[in-house]
Design a protein around this motif. Structure first.
Motif, PDB file in Angstrom:
ATOM      1  N   GLY A  88      44.104  35.374  56.355  1.00 54.50           N
ATOM      2  CA  GLY A  88      44.502  36.718  56.757  1.00 54.50           C
ATOM      3  C   GLY A  88      44.394  37.704  55.615  1.00 54.50           C
ATOM      4  N   ALA A  89      44.804  37.280  54.399  1.00 51.12           N
ATOM      5  CA  ALA A  89      44.682  38.156  53.233  1.00 51.12           C
ATOM      6  C   ALA A  89      43.221  38.458  52.925  1.00 51.12           C
ATOM      7  CB  ALA A  89      45.358  37.515  52.024  1.00 51.12           C
ATOM      8  N   PHE A  90      42.362  37.454  53.058  1.00 49.97           N
ATOM      9  CA  PHE A  90      40.931  37.650  52.807  1.00 49.97           C
ATOM     10  C   PHE A  90      40.326  38.631  53.814  1.00 49.97           C
ATOM     11  CE2 PHE A  90      36.461  36.378  53.375  1.00 49.97           C
ATOM     12  CZ  PHE A  90      36.010  36.586  52.074  1.00 49.97           C
ATOM     13  N   ILE A  91      40.715  38.520  55.081  1.00 55.08           N
ATOM     14  CA  ILE A  91      40.209  39.444  56.107  1.00 55.08           C
ATOM     15  C   ILE A  91      40.665  40.874  55.798  1.00 55.08           C
ATOM     16  CG2 ILE A  91      40.398  40.077  58.533  1.00 55.08           C
ATOM     17  CD1 ILE A  91      40.529  37.098  59.178  1.00 55.08           C
ATOM     18  N   LEU A  92      41.911  41.043  55.378  1.00 60.07           N
ATOM     19  CA  LEU A  92      42.405  42.380  55.053  1.00 60.07           C
ATOM     20  C   LEU A  92      41.673  42.969  53.856  1.00 60.07           C
ATOM     21  CD1 LEU A  92      46.277  42.105  55.541  1.00 60.07           C
ATOM     22  CD2 LEU A  92      44.630  43.341  56.939  1.00 60.07           C
ATOM     23  N   ILE A  93      41.441  42.160  52.817  1.00 66.94           N
ATOM     24  CA  ILE A  93      40.742  42.660  51.630  1.00 66.94           C
ATOM     25  C   ILE A  93      39.311  43.060  51.994  1.00 66.94           C
ATOM     26  CG2 ILE A  93      39.895  42.040  49.345  1.00 66.94           C
ATOM     27  CD1 ILE A  93      42.875  42.501  49.447  1.00 66.94           C
ATOM     28  N   CYS A  94      38.634  42.229  52.784  1.00 66.36           N
ATOM     29  CA  CYS A  94      37.265  42.567  53.197  1.00 66.36           C
ATOM     30  C   CYS A  94      37.243  43.843  54.040  1.00 66.36           C
ATOM     31  CB  CYS A  94      36.654  41.406  53.972  1.00 66.36           C
ATOM     32  SG  CYS A  94      36.317  39.939  52.975  1.00 66.36           S
ATOM     33  N   GLY A  95      38.204  43.974  54.941  1.00 65.43           N
ATOM     34  CA  GLY A  95      38.270  45.191  55.744  1.00 65.43           C
ATOM     35  C   GLY A  95      38.539  46.420  54.906  1.00 65.43           C
ATOM     36  N   LEU A 176      30.394  56.966  34.003  1.00 63.17           N
ATOM     37  CA  LEU A 176      31.464  56.226  33.321  1.00 63.17           C
ATOM     38  C   LEU A 176      32.744  56.230  34.153  1.00 63.17           C
ATOM     39  CD1 LEU A 176      30.924  57.406  29.627  1.00 63.17           C
ATOM     40  CD2 LEU A 176      30.386  55.176  30.615  1.00 63.17           C
ATOM     41  N   GLY A 177      33.041  57.389  34.760  1.00 68.91           N
ATOM     42  CA  GLY A 177      34.221  57.441  35.615  1.00 68.91           C
ATOM     43  C   GLY A 177      34.113  56.534  36.822  1.00 68.91           C
ATOM     44  N   ALA A 178      32.905  56.482  37.422  1.00 75.53           N
ATOM     45  CA  ALA A 178      32.709  55.595  38.572  1.00 75.53           C
ATOM     46  C   ALA A 178      32.833  54.126  38.176  1.00 75.53           C
ATOM     47  CB  ALA A 178      31.336  55.866  39.198  1.00 75.53           C
ATOM     48  N   ILE A 179      32.302  53.767  36.998  1.00 75.18           N
ATOM     49  CA  ILE A 179      32.409  52.375  36.538  1.00 75.18           C
ATOM     50  C   ILE A 179      33.869  52.001  36.288  1.00 75.18           C
ATOM     51  CG2 ILE A 179      31.832  50.824  34.631  1.00 75.18           C
ATOM     52  CD1 ILE A 179      29.158  52.298  34.413  1.00 75.18           C
ATOM     53  N   ALA A 180      34.616  52.899  35.636  1.00 72.79           N
ATOM     54  CA  ALA A 180      36.033  52.620  35.391  1.00 72.79           C
ATOM     55  C   ALA A 180      36.806  52.493  36.701  1.00 72.79           C
ATOM     56  CB  ALA A 180      36.633  53.728  34.516  1.00 72.79           C
ATOM     57  N   PHE A 181      36.489  53.374  37.668  1.00 69.96           N
ATOM     58  CA  PHE A 181      37.166  53.310  38.970  1.00 69.96           C
ATOM     59  C   PHE A 181      36.866  51.997  39.686  1.00 69.96           C
ATOM     60  CE2 PHE A 181      36.759  53.972  43.576  1.00 69.96           C
ATOM     61  CZ  PHE A 181      38.083  54.275  43.886  1.00 69.96           C
ATOM     62  N   MET A 182      35.611  51.578  39.668  1.00 65.27           N
ATOM     63  CA  MET A 182      35.249  50.330  40.338  1.00 65.27           C
ATOM     64  C   MET A 182      35.906  49.129  39.664  1.00 65.27           C
ATOM     65  SD  MET A 182      33.558  51.122  42.947  1.00 65.27           S
ATOM     66  CE  MET A 182      33.059  49.467  43.399  1.00 65.27           C
ATOM     67  N   GLY A 183      36.002  49.171  38.327  1.00 62.90           N
ATOM     68  CA  GLY A 183      36.677  48.073  37.637  1.00 62.90           C
ATOM     69  C   GLY A 183      38.145  47.980  38.005  1.00 62.90           C
ATOM     70  N   ARG A 184      38.842  49.106  38.030  1.00 62.89           N
ATOM     71  CA  ARG A 184      40.257  49.093  38.413  1.00 62.89           C
ATOM     72  C   ARG A 184      40.429  48.701  39.880  1.00 62.89           C
ATOM     73  NH1 ARG A 184      42.252  54.753  35.556  1.00 62.89           N
ATOM     74  NH2 ARG A 184      42.099  54.043  33.381  1.00 62.89           N
ATOM     75  N   LEU A 186      38.484  46.699  41.606  1.00 57.65           N
ATOM     76  CA  LEU A 186      38.272  45.258  41.718  1.00 57.65           C
ATOM     77  C   LEU A 186      39.496  44.476  41.253  1.00 57.65           C
ATOM     78  CD1 LEU A 186      36.359  42.924  42.354  1.00 57.65           C
ATOM     79  CD2 LEU A 186      35.488  43.103  40.011  1.00 57.65           C
ATOM     80  N   VAL A 187      40.072  44.873  40.117  1.00 64.45           N
ATOM     81  CA  VAL A 187      41.277  44.200  39.622  1.00 64.45           C
ATOM     82  C   VAL A 187      42.423  44.358  40.607  1.00 64.45           C
ATOM     83  CG1 VAL A 187      42.994  44.178  37.769  1.00 64.45           C
ATOM     84  CG2 VAL A 187      40.576  44.445  37.210  1.00 64.45           C
ATOM     85  N   THR A 188      42.573  45.563  41.181  1.00 65.42           N
ATOM     86  CA  THR A 188      43.636  45.797  42.155  1.00 65.42           C
ATOM     87  C   THR A 188      43.465  44.909  43.380  1.00 65.42           C
ATOM     88  OG1 THR A 188      43.836  48.097  41.424  1.00 65.42           O
ATOM     89  CG2 THR A 188      44.755  47.549  43.578  1.00 65.42           C
ATOM     90  N   MET A 189      42.239  44.779  43.873  1.00 66.61           N
ATOM     91  CA  MET A 189      42.007  43.962  45.055  1.00 66.61           C
ATOM     92  C   MET A 189      42.253  42.475  44.787  1.00 66.61           C
ATOM     93  SD  MET A 189      41.466  45.912  47.494  1.00 66.61           S
ATOM     94  CE  MET A 189      41.175  47.654  47.727  1.00 66.61           C
TER      95      MET A 189
END
Length: 378
Positions: A88-95, A176-184, A186-189
């Motif tokens: 269920g957690a995996f389905i929510l993260i993918c969604g 650079l801002g987009a890369i930093a946002f994507m990194g954060r 990913l860590v959050t997810m």
């Protein structure tokens, strides 16, 4: 007569002793001053740790808030559909990833078009707003003087074009801002997935190490209240902001501004920031209307429509839905917005109200902190 005269000095001495005792009780002692100093230093240390460690603390805070928002959906998947917690957690993260990617892909095209119109903002304001011509000309002259001082040229030499350099600097900053946002993100997810998949294991472990039964019961009450109140608040606010985004997109399309998905997503995100977010939206839509539409009435219509939508949502609908959950002092809400923005940036403004509400719930359940909780909710 003699007894009365002897009684008066005795009463005066008793009054002096009681006054001296009260003064001694009200005067700060070295121990209390030391405790206050230690408390202030501890608060400053926590603020410094949050600021310096935001690359770690910010994803954790975002994951916790998203867990409170998604926990009812996960409970539905696990109880009604009988899915395993991890699945269920995996389905929510993918969604969640799919929704963010779809919105970003849809909005990127119109957003880039409006970014290209940025150089037209000052000339359009100068042309259509006569009142702003002197300050805009002053700003343009000041910028030109700063450029001339910063880059002096030899006599007779023409300035080299710098448009490519400026565009490359803007593009690199955005990248650079987009890369930093994507990194954060990913860590959050990743943290969010393990929080959802673990269920109540982390909370049970924390409760088990508490020393007394009363502390355990208080911790359970605080956790239940946070899940119920903050989770309900986040679900209600998200639904209302989605309605505001849809209404704003349709209104901007009707006003002739175009790009309804862009403006709807813009209004949806800004509405998570109380007071400052809608004011920012009104300002941005005012500038966009002046640049893209005829002056004056058509240009003012987008900002006026958004202000009307926000008035209906913030002053009529949302108070009816949230008045029974909790109330927060608007002054402290503004202070919290500025504080968390200084510590964590834009993401901090999105987390300011939930964090303040969590702190109020904790204060209401802990006896020494109840006066502070009353002030926060006043």
């Amino acid at each position: 007569m003699t007894n009365r005269q002897a009684t008066i000095p005795a009463a005066a001495r008793a009054a002096e002793r009681s006054a001296a005792a009260a003064t001694a009780q009200t005067e700060p002692t070295p121990g209390s001053l030391l405790s206050s100093g230690v408390l202030i230093l501890a608060v400053l240390a926590v603020v410094a740790a949050l600021y310096l460690g935001k690359e770690v603390a910010l994803p954790i805070a975002l994951a916790i808030v998203l867990k409170l928002l998604l926990q009812p959906v996960l409970n539905f998947l696990c109880t009604r559909l009988r899915l395993p917690m991890a699945l269920g957690a995996f389905i929510l993260i993918c969604g969640l990833f799919a929704a963010i990617g779809a919105v970003a892909f849809t909005v990127s095209g119109p957003a880039s078009g409006w970014i290209k119109k940025a150089p037209q903002v000052l000339p359009a304001l100068k042309e259509k707003l006569v009142v702003l011509r002197p300050p805009i000309e002053y700003m343009q002259n000041a910028f030109k003087e700063i450029e001339d001082v910063a880059a002096p040229l030899p006599r007779g030499e023409k300035p080299a074009p710098i448009a490519v350099k400026e565009q490359s600097e803007v593009a690199s900053s955005l990248a650079l801002g987009a890369i930093a946002f994507m990194g954060r993100l990913l860590v959050t997810m990743i943290i969010l997935f393990f929080l959802l998949a673990a269920g109540d294991r982390l909370l049970r472990g924390f409760i088990e190490v508490l020393p007394t039964f009363s502390d355990k019961r208080r911790a359970v009450e605080i956790a239940s209240e946070i899940q119920r109140s903050i989770g309900g608040y986040l679900i209600t606010i998200s639904a209302m902001n989605l309605a505001v985004g849809i209404a704003t997109g349709l209104a901007m399309w009707g006003c002739g501004l175009g790009d309804p998905i862009l403006w709807g997503a813009f209004a949806f995100l800004l509405n998570f920031v109380p007071i400052l977010g809608p004011l920012t939206g009104i300002g941005v839509l005012l500038v966009a209307g002046i640049v893209a539409l005829d002056w004056p009435w058509h240009a003012l219509l987008p900002a006026a429509c958004f202000a009307m939508i926000h008035f209906v949502e913030a002053d009529i609908i949302t108070p009816m839905l949230l008045a029974k959950r909790f109330t927060l002092n608007p002054v402290l809400v503004i202070v919290s917005l500025f504080f968390w923005h200084a510590v964590w940036g834009i993401a901090g403004t999105l987390l300011a109200v939930p964090l303040l509400a969590v702190f109020k719930i904790i204060c209401d359940r802990v006896e020494p902190l109840r006066p502070l909780g009353h002030v926060i909710g006043a």
